[in-house]
Design a protein around this motif. Structure first.
Motif, PDB file in Angstrom:
ATOM      1  N   ASP A 130       0.866  -1.170   0.000  1.00  0.00           N
ATOM      2  CA  ASP A 130       0.000   0.000   0.000  1.00  0.00           C
ATOM      3  C   ASP A 130       0.910   1.229   0.000  1.00  0.00           C
ATOM      4  O   ASP A 130       1.750   1.390   0.887  1.00  0.00           O
ATOM      5  CB  ASP A 130      -0.876  -0.029   1.251  1.00  0.00           C
ATOM      6  CG  ASP A 130      -1.799   1.176   1.371  1.00  0.00           C
ATOM      7  OD1 ASP A 130      -1.681   2.116   0.571  1.00  0.00           O
ATOM      8  OD2 ASP A 130      -2.631   1.168   2.301  1.00  0.00           O
ATOM      9  N   PHE A 143      -0.343  -6.352   2.249  1.00  0.00           N
ATOM     10  CA  PHE A 143      -1.696  -6.547   2.763  1.00  0.00           C
ATOM     11  C   PHE A 143      -2.363  -7.794   2.199  1.00  0.00           C
ATOM     12  O   PHE A 143      -3.538  -8.070   2.474  1.00  0.00           O
ATOM     13  CB  PHE A 143      -2.569  -5.324   2.451  1.00  0.00           C
ATOM     14  CG  PHE A 143      -2.565  -4.949   0.987  1.00  0.00           C
ATOM     15  CD1 PHE A 143      -3.488  -5.475   0.110  1.00  0.00           C
ATOM     16  CD2 PHE A 143      -1.606  -4.062   0.499  1.00  0.00           C
ATOM     17  CE1 PHE A 143      -3.475  -5.135  -1.238  1.00  0.00           C
ATOM     18  CE2 PHE A 143      -1.585  -3.713  -0.844  1.00  0.00           C
ATOM     19  CZ  PHE A 143      -2.519  -4.250  -1.720  1.00  0.00           C
ATOM     20  N   VAL A 144      -1.596  -8.594   1.421  1.00  0.00           N
ATOM     21  CA  VAL A 144      -2.214  -9.738   0.758  1.00  0.00           C
ATOM     22  C   VAL A 144      -1.138 -10.732   0.318  1.00  0.00           C
ATOM     23  O   VAL A 144       0.027 -10.353   0.114  1.00  0.00           O
ATOM     24  CB  VAL A 144      -3.027  -9.265  -0.481  1.00  0.00           C
ATOM     25  CG1 VAL A 144      -2.100  -8.770  -1.591  1.00  0.00           C
ATOM     26  CG2 VAL A 144      -3.957 -10.353  -1.009  1.00  0.00           C
ATOM     27  N   SER A 190      -2.490 -15.016  -4.377  1.00  0.00           N
ATOM     28  CA  SER A 190      -3.910 -15.306  -4.203  1.00  0.00           C
ATOM     29  C   SER A 190      -4.592 -15.317  -5.566  1.00  0.00           C
ATOM     30  O   SER A 190      -4.051 -14.819  -6.564  1.00  0.00           O
ATOM     31  CB  SER A 190      -4.565 -14.239  -3.314  1.00  0.00           C
ATOM     32  OG  SER A 190      -4.020 -14.228  -2.021  1.00  0.00           O
ATOM     33  N   THR A 236      -9.531 -12.446  -4.926  1.00  0.00           N
ATOM     34  CA  THR A 236      -8.969 -12.049  -3.636  1.00  0.00           C
ATOM     35  C   THR A 236      -8.067 -10.827  -3.794  1.00  0.00           C
ATOM     36  O   THR A 236      -8.172  -9.851  -3.035  1.00  0.00           O
ATOM     37  CB  THR A 236      -8.176 -13.204  -3.003  1.00  0.00           C
ATOM     38  OG1 THR A 236      -9.061 -14.313  -2.783  1.00  0.00           O
ATOM     39  CG2 THR A 236      -7.553 -12.793  -1.673  1.00  0.00           C
ATOM     40  N   LEU A 237      -7.183 -10.869  -4.790  1.00  0.00           N
ATOM     41  CA  LEU A 237      -6.276  -9.746  -5.013  1.00  0.00           C
ATOM     42  C   LEU A 237      -7.038  -8.472  -5.377  1.00  0.00           C
ATOM     43  O   LEU A 237      -6.774  -7.397  -4.827  1.00  0.00           O
ATOM     44  CB  LEU A 237      -5.281 -10.081  -6.123  1.00  0.00           C
ATOM     45  CG  LEU A 237      -4.081 -10.959  -5.752  1.00  0.00           C
ATOM     46  CD1 LEU A 237      -3.271 -11.297  -6.997  1.00  0.00           C
ATOM     47  CD2 LEU A 237      -3.192 -10.261  -4.727  1.00  0.00           C
ATOM     48  N   ASP A 265     -10.212  -7.675  -4.839  1.00  0.00           N
ATOM     49  CA  ASP A 265     -11.017  -7.187  -3.727  1.00  0.00           C
ATOM     50  C   ASP A 265     -10.149  -6.469  -2.692  1.00  0.00           C
ATOM     51  O   ASP A 265     -10.543  -5.438  -2.134  1.00  0.00           O
ATOM     52  CB  ASP A 265     -11.770  -8.335  -3.060  1.00  0.00           C
ATOM     53  CG  ASP A 265     -12.949  -8.830  -3.899  1.00  0.00           C
ATOM     54  OD1 ASP A 265     -13.301  -8.152  -4.883  1.00  0.00           O
ATOM     55  OD2 ASP A 265     -13.508  -9.892  -3.565  1.00  0.00           O
ATOM     56  N   LYS A 266      -8.957  -7.005  -2.431  1.00  0.00           N
ATOM     57  CA  LYS A 266      -8.047  -6.368  -1.482  1.00  0.00           C
ATOM     58  C   LYS A 266      -7.585  -5.009  -2.001  1.00  0.00           C
ATOM     59  O   LYS A 266      -7.535  -4.023  -1.256  1.00  0.00           O
ATOM     60  CB  LYS A 266      -6.838  -7.266  -1.227  1.00  0.00           C
ATOM     61  CG  LYS A 266      -7.128  -8.504  -0.408  1.00  0.00           C
ATOM     62  CD  LYS A 266      -7.380  -8.152   1.051  1.00  0.00           C
ATOM     63  CE  LYS A 266      -7.510  -9.396   1.902  1.00  0.00           C
ATOM     64  NZ  LYS A 266      -7.745  -9.082   3.332  1.00  0.00           N
ATOM     65  N   SER A 285     -10.342  -2.555  -1.713  1.00  0.00           N
ATOM     66  CA  SER A 285     -10.581  -2.164  -0.318  1.00  0.00           C
ATOM     67  C   SER A 285      -9.580  -1.111   0.155  1.00  0.00           C
ATOM     68  O   SER A 285      -9.884  -0.303   1.026  1.00  0.00           O
ATOM     69  CB  SER A 285     -10.505  -3.399   0.594  1.00  0.00           C
ATOM     70  OG  SER A 285      -9.175  -3.866   0.739  1.00  0.00           O
ATOM     71  N   ILE A 286      -8.378  -1.123  -0.429  1.00  0.00           N
ATOM     72  CA  ILE A 286      -7.382  -0.093  -0.114  1.00  0.00           C
ATOM     73  C   ILE A 286      -7.866   1.261  -0.631  1.00  0.00           C
ATOM     74  O   ILE A 286      -7.689   2.303   0.003  1.00  0.00           O
ATOM     75  CB  ILE A 286      -6.014  -0.436  -0.721  1.00  0.00           C
ATOM     76  CG1 ILE A 286      -5.449  -1.721  -0.100  1.00  0.00           C
ATOM     77  CG2 ILE A 286      -5.029   0.721  -0.565  1.00  0.00           C
ATOM     78  CD1 ILE A 286      -5.123  -1.619   1.368  1.00  0.00           C
ATOM     79  N   CYS A 297      -1.956   0.578  -5.739  1.00  0.00           N
ATOM     80  CA  CYS A 297      -0.879   0.097  -4.887  1.00  0.00           C
ATOM     81  C   CYS A 297       0.342  -0.212  -5.751  1.00  0.00           C
ATOM     82  O   CYS A 297       0.272  -0.143  -6.982  1.00  0.00           O
ATOM     83  CB  CYS A 297      -1.339  -1.127  -4.104  1.00  0.00           C
ATOM     84  SG  CYS A 297      -2.681  -0.736  -2.937  1.00  0.00           S
ATOM     85  N   PHE A 355       1.375 -13.920   5.243  1.00  0.00           N
ATOM     86  CA  PHE A 355       0.261 -14.126   4.322  1.00  0.00           C
ATOM     87  C   PHE A 355       0.236 -15.501   3.657  1.00  0.00           C
ATOM     88  O   PHE A 355      -0.657 -15.785   2.871  1.00  0.00           O
ATOM     89  CB  PHE A 355       0.257 -13.028   3.249  1.00  0.00           C
ATOM     90  CG  PHE A 355       0.075 -11.650   3.817  1.00  0.00           C
ATOM     91  CD1 PHE A 355      -1.174 -11.199   4.194  1.00  0.00           C
ATOM     92  CD2 PHE A 355       1.166 -10.812   4.018  1.00  0.00           C
ATOM     93  CE1 PHE A 355      -1.349  -9.930   4.734  1.00  0.00           C
ATOM     94  CE2 PHE A 355       1.006  -9.545   4.564  1.00  0.00           C
ATOM     95  CZ  PHE A 355      -0.260  -9.108   4.927  1.00  0.00           C
TER      96      PHE A 355
END
Length: 479
Positions: A295, A302-303, A307, A311-312, A314-315, A318-319, A323, A387
């Motif tokens: 980030d 953060f992940v 993944s 998953t990647l 969505d993460k 969410s940030i 990134c 992770f």
């Protein structure tokens, strides 16, 4: 009579042409279906709404996944159809249609070998692991592009005496009084920038129609109606003609839509370029496998970078802002991929020190150093304690300058939802019955991948179900 929305055969006053099979779409799935139908003894008309073959297939990276291959055996990689089946269901959050996943994995090795032996596709002598796969099973076509496969398919199409009719847009499906698809209305000389251009032609399909028109990732109105987050503010890796008209027409005649709201974003995309771009060669093939994502506001991971795509993405969402993906020179060397174009276009950046990385992307310098030191310490202990990232063979701590970095922000990439098919690639109605004479394969269908598609599984799906559709439309359909 002509000019109406045609629904039934008795509304057609005259057919302009009759053939056994009409295949709509000239990507991986469509061309495979056409080849198989031809080889099963049928006459085939192939339609493509654009002016060239391939659709989105031609701009893919040409990656195909298959378990238990000779190349895996060569490199000592243990894999099986059951392992791949489990990986797909896990990524799909268990909402995949199990029978379709089983067909895909059970036939993956065969279609991979078919592409080599029958089509003559050349693949690189390497196997990669992408997010969500538990072992390396992803093979990349020579020149790292789907065009390598499409060109071989088109060569085979020509050898078999077929041709693709370009600028030919599927306008309507036509059914007979028994509810069987028996033909189409096609708009010839079609121009997606001027849909009114061209003229209608009525083609009777004695055995039926195969739909292989791809997904709707570039159709902002349709995709945002399914997932309101996906407005015009979210880019797409798709070409602008990846739209929803075939799905809408299928639904109009009674086809069952499934999982339309499950739309995959490509987490390896960059906001610093349009479309699919060249950045994924660095992010997906190097950063996710060998490097880390941080980030930019905190300098922290953060992940798990390996993944699955959902998953990647969505993460990242969410940030809330782009990134940074980072890898060092040793990773670039070990990965063996050429990132010169990304550097030239300044999508990928090169830095002599981590301080320069931090300064350029406005990352807290001490935080990013701590993050990389932490990752390196975990690496030396042989496990990512934070992770759970798989530490792949030939990877190493991130410590060898120069460093390479890229901004990451998801783009709409693949639509898992579409029309429902059964194990024979027959389209299923909203009542759960087979719509006779109508088959489908590839991204226009839904249910295979569930909530998230694993990388390199799309081409596998297209070849597997393209072959099934092309064979069954000839052998199962009544004249």
């Amino acid at each position: 009579m002509r000019g109406k929305i045609i629904g039934f055969e008795n509304e057609v006053d005259k057919w302009d042409e009759t053939t056994d099979v009409v295949v709509v779409g000239s990507g991986f799935a469509g061309l495979t279906a056409a080849i198989e139908a031809n080889n099963s003894g049928a006459s085939v008309v192939i339609l493509e709404k654009m002016k060239a073959a391939g659709g989105n297939s031609i701009i893919s990276d040409g990656g195909i996944a298959a378990p238990g291959t000779a190349l895996q055996n060569k490199y000592g990689i243990h894999d099986s159809t059951d392992i791949m089946y489990g990986d797909m269901l896990k990524a799909g959050l268990g909402i995949n249609y199990p029978e379709l996943v089983r067909i895909l994995v059970d036939n993956a090795n065969d279609v991979f070998q078919w592409s080599v032996d029958y089509l003559g596709v050349e693949y690189l002598d390497r196997i990669d692991i992408f997010g969500g796969h538990s072992v390396p099973r992803c093979y990349t076509a020579k020149n790292v592009t789907g065009a390598t496969i499409i060109k071989k398919q088109m060569k085979k199409i020509n050898e078999l005496g077929m041709e693709v009719r370009f600028s030919s847009y599927l306008k309507n499906l036509i059914m007979n009084s028994e509810g069987r698809v028996c033909g189409i209305v096609v708009r010839e000389d079609y121009d997606y920038k001027d849909p009114k251009k061209g003229k209608d032609r009525y083609i009777k399909a004695e055995k039926g129609v195969v739909l292989a028109t791809g997904g709707f990732g570039a159709d902002v109105d349709f995709r945002s109606s399914q997932d309101p987050r996906l407005t015009e503010k979210i880019g797409t890796t798709n070409k602008p003609f990846a739209t929803s008209e075939t799905i809408k027409e299928s639904i109009r005649i009674g086809a069952m839509p499934v999982q339309l709201s499950h739309i995959q974003l490509g987490p390896w995309a960059s906001p610093d370029e349009a479309g699919y771009g060249v950045g994924p060669m660095f992010s997906e093939y190097i950063v996710f496998q060998y490097g880390i994502i941080v980030d930019s506001a905190t300098g922290k991971r953060f992940v798990n970078e390996l993944s699955d795509r959902k998953t990647l993405s969505d993460k990242l969402l969410s940030i809330g802002h782009p990134c940074i993906g980072i890898a060092d020179s040793k990773a670039v060397k070990e990965a063996g991929w050429n990132i010169d174009t990304g550097l030239k276009r300044k999508v990928v950046r090169k830095f002599d020190t981590l301080e320069e990385v931090a300064d350029f992307y406005e990352i807290p310098a001490e935080a990013i150093k701590e993050t990389i030191n932490r990752f390196n310490e975990n690496y030396k202990e042989g496990v990512d304690k934070d992770f759970g990232k798989i530490l792949i063979e030939n990877s190493s701590p991130i410590c060898e300058a120069p460093y390479y970095a890229m901004r990451l922000w998801p783009k709409v990439h693949f639509t898992m939802g579409g029309i429902r098919i059964d194990a024979d690639a027959r389209v299923i109605s909203i009542e759960g019955d087979v719509i006779e004479g109508l088959y489908a394969a590839g991204e226009v269908t839904g249910g295979v991948h569930g909530a998230s598609r694993l990388g390199s599984c799309a081409i596998t799906e297209c070849l597997v179900f393209g072959k099934i559709a092309g064979k069954n439309i000839v052998n199962q359909s009544k004249i």
